[in-house]
Design a protein around this motif. Structure first.
Motif, PDB file in Angstrom:
ATOM      1  N   UNK A  10       5.256   2.446   1.526  1.00  8.62           N
ATOM      2  CA  UNK A  10       4.951   1.705   0.288  1.00  8.62           C
ATOM      3  C   UNK A  10       4.540   2.653  -0.838  1.00  8.62           C
ATOM      4  N   UNK A  11       3.666   3.609  -0.525  1.00 10.05           N
ATOM      5  CA  UNK A  11       3.186   4.533  -1.560  1.00 10.05           C
ATOM      6  C   UNK A  11       4.276   5.479  -2.049  1.00 10.05           C
ATOM      7  N   UNK A  12       5.356   5.597  -1.294  1.00  8.65           N
ATOM      8  CA  UNK A  12       6.484   6.419  -1.722  1.00  8.65           C
ATOM      9  C   UNK A  12       7.333   5.754  -2.800  1.00  8.65           C
ATOM     10  N   UNK A  13       7.059   4.513  -3.076  1.00 10.11           N
ATOM     11  CA  UNK A  13       7.817   3.784  -4.097  1.00 10.11           C
ATOM     12  C   UNK A  13       7.196   4.019  -5.469  1.00 10.11           C
ATOM     13  N   UNK A  14       8.034   4.205  -6.443  1.00 12.36           N
ATOM     14  CA  UNK A  14       7.593   4.536  -7.793  1.00 12.36           C
ATOM     15  C   UNK A  14       6.662   3.472  -8.369  1.00 12.36           C
ATOM     16  N   UNK A  15       5.556   3.929  -8.957  1.00  6.48           N
ATOM     17  CA  UNK A  15       4.620   3.033  -9.621  1.00  6.48           C
ATOM     18  C   UNK A  15       3.687   2.284  -8.689  1.00  6.48           C
ATOM     19  N   UNK A  16       3.668   2.654  -7.400  1.00  9.91           N
ATOM     20  CA  UNK A  16       2.878   1.919  -6.411  1.00  9.91           C
ATOM     21  C   UNK A  16       1.466   2.475  -6.272  1.00  9.91           C
ATOM     22  N   UNK A  17       0.519   1.553  -6.157  1.00 13.34           N
ATOM     23  CA  UNK A  17      -0.876   1.888  -5.875  1.00 13.34           C
ATOM     24  C   UNK A  17      -1.334   1.055  -4.700  1.00 13.34           C
ATOM     25  N   UNK A  18      -2.416   1.502  -4.060  1.00 12.33           N
ATOM     26  CA  UNK A  18      -3.030   0.711  -3.000  1.00 12.33           C
ATOM     27  C   UNK A  18      -4.429   0.336  -3.446  1.00 12.33           C
ATOM     28  N   UNK A  19      -4.833  -0.873  -3.129  1.00 15.37           N
ATOM     29  CA  UNK A  19      -6.129  -1.380  -3.570  1.00 15.37           C
ATOM     30  C   UNK A  19      -6.698  -2.335  -2.521  1.00 15.37           C
ATOM     31  N   UNK A  20      -7.972  -2.648  -2.704  1.00 18.58           N
ATOM     32  CA  UNK A  20      -8.649  -3.672  -1.920  1.00 18.58           C
ATOM     33  C   UNK A  20      -9.265  -4.662  -2.910  1.00 18.58           C
ATOM     34  N   UNK A  21      -8.433  -5.446  -3.619  1.00 10.59           N
ATOM     35  CA  UNK A  21      -8.951  -6.318  -4.679  1.00 10.59           C
ATOM     36  C   UNK A  21      -9.694  -7.560  -4.193  1.00 10.59           C
ATOM     37  N   UNK A  22      -9.448  -7.966  -2.956  1.00  7.75           N
ATOM     38  CA  UNK A  22     -10.033  -9.211  -2.458  1.00  7.75           C
ATOM     39  C   UNK A  22     -11.280  -8.978  -1.620  1.00  7.75           C
ATOM     40  N   UNK A  23     -11.211  -7.969  -0.745  1.00  9.92           N
ATOM     41  CA  UNK A  23     -12.308  -7.670   0.170  1.00  9.92           C
ATOM     42  C   UNK A  23     -12.055  -6.285   0.763  1.00  9.92           C
ATOM     43  N   UNK A  24     -12.913  -5.877   1.693  1.00 10.29           N
ATOM     44  CA  UNK A  24     -12.777  -4.550   2.311  1.00 10.29           C
ATOM     45  C   UNK A  24     -11.713  -4.522   3.401  1.00 10.29           C
ATOM     46  N   UNK A  25     -11.152  -5.656   3.719  1.00 10.79           N
ATOM     47  CA  UNK A  25     -10.208  -5.786   4.824  1.00 10.79           C
ATOM     48  C   UNK A  25      -8.748  -5.819   4.379  1.00 10.79           C
ATOM     49  N   UNK A  26      -8.456  -6.446   3.259  1.00  8.91           N
ATOM     50  CA  UNK A  26      -7.073  -6.699   2.875  1.00  8.91           C
ATOM     51  C   UNK A  26      -6.523  -5.578   2.001  1.00  8.91           C
TER      52      UNK A  26
END
Length: 121
Positions: A10-26
């Motif tokens: 997923x992170x290899x795709x252009x413009x992609x970030x990873x986040x935990x916007x809902x909780x510490x699990x998702x």
């Protein structure tokens, strides 16, 4: 596929970030701030590996009819999201990557021209 392989893909795709916007699990993967993949880390830790991916509604129906491990999105719009239950062993890594690509493309398809242009820079 394990969660690290999915994360790296997923992170290899252009413009992609990873986040935990809902909780510490998702764990949520976004392209230019728009979600295209979600995974519960607790589920993975329990051995119940699954990922939610966006899909074209007609394609979603086809996938659900063909694969027992693809079902309507857990806690998501059942029309636009699928949950892939990877722990069931039915889905090959190549298919999972294809469906991640499809989800990413579906999100980009709904973006404005200005947003799409940012991905081309």
């Amino acid at each position: 596929m394990d969660i690290e392989q999915i994360r790296n893909y997923c992170l290899g795709k252009k413009g992609t970030t990873e986040e935990f916007p809902f909780d510490e699990d998702t764990l949520v993967f976004k392209v230019l701030g728009k979600m295209f993949a979600l995974a519960s880390l607790k589920w993975w830790e329990r051995g119940e590996a699954a990922i939610n991916l966006k899909a074209d509604p007609d394609y979603s129906q086809e996938l659900r009819a063909e694969y027992n491990s693809i079902r309507p999105g857990y806690h998501m719009s059942k029309k636009h999201w699928n949950t892939l239950y990877l722990h069931e062993g039915e889905l090959e890594p190549q298919l999972v990557k294809k469906l991640i690509d499809h989800s990413y493309a579906m999100v980009i398809k709904g973006m404005t021209k200005k947003m799409k242009a940012q991905l081309e820079e």
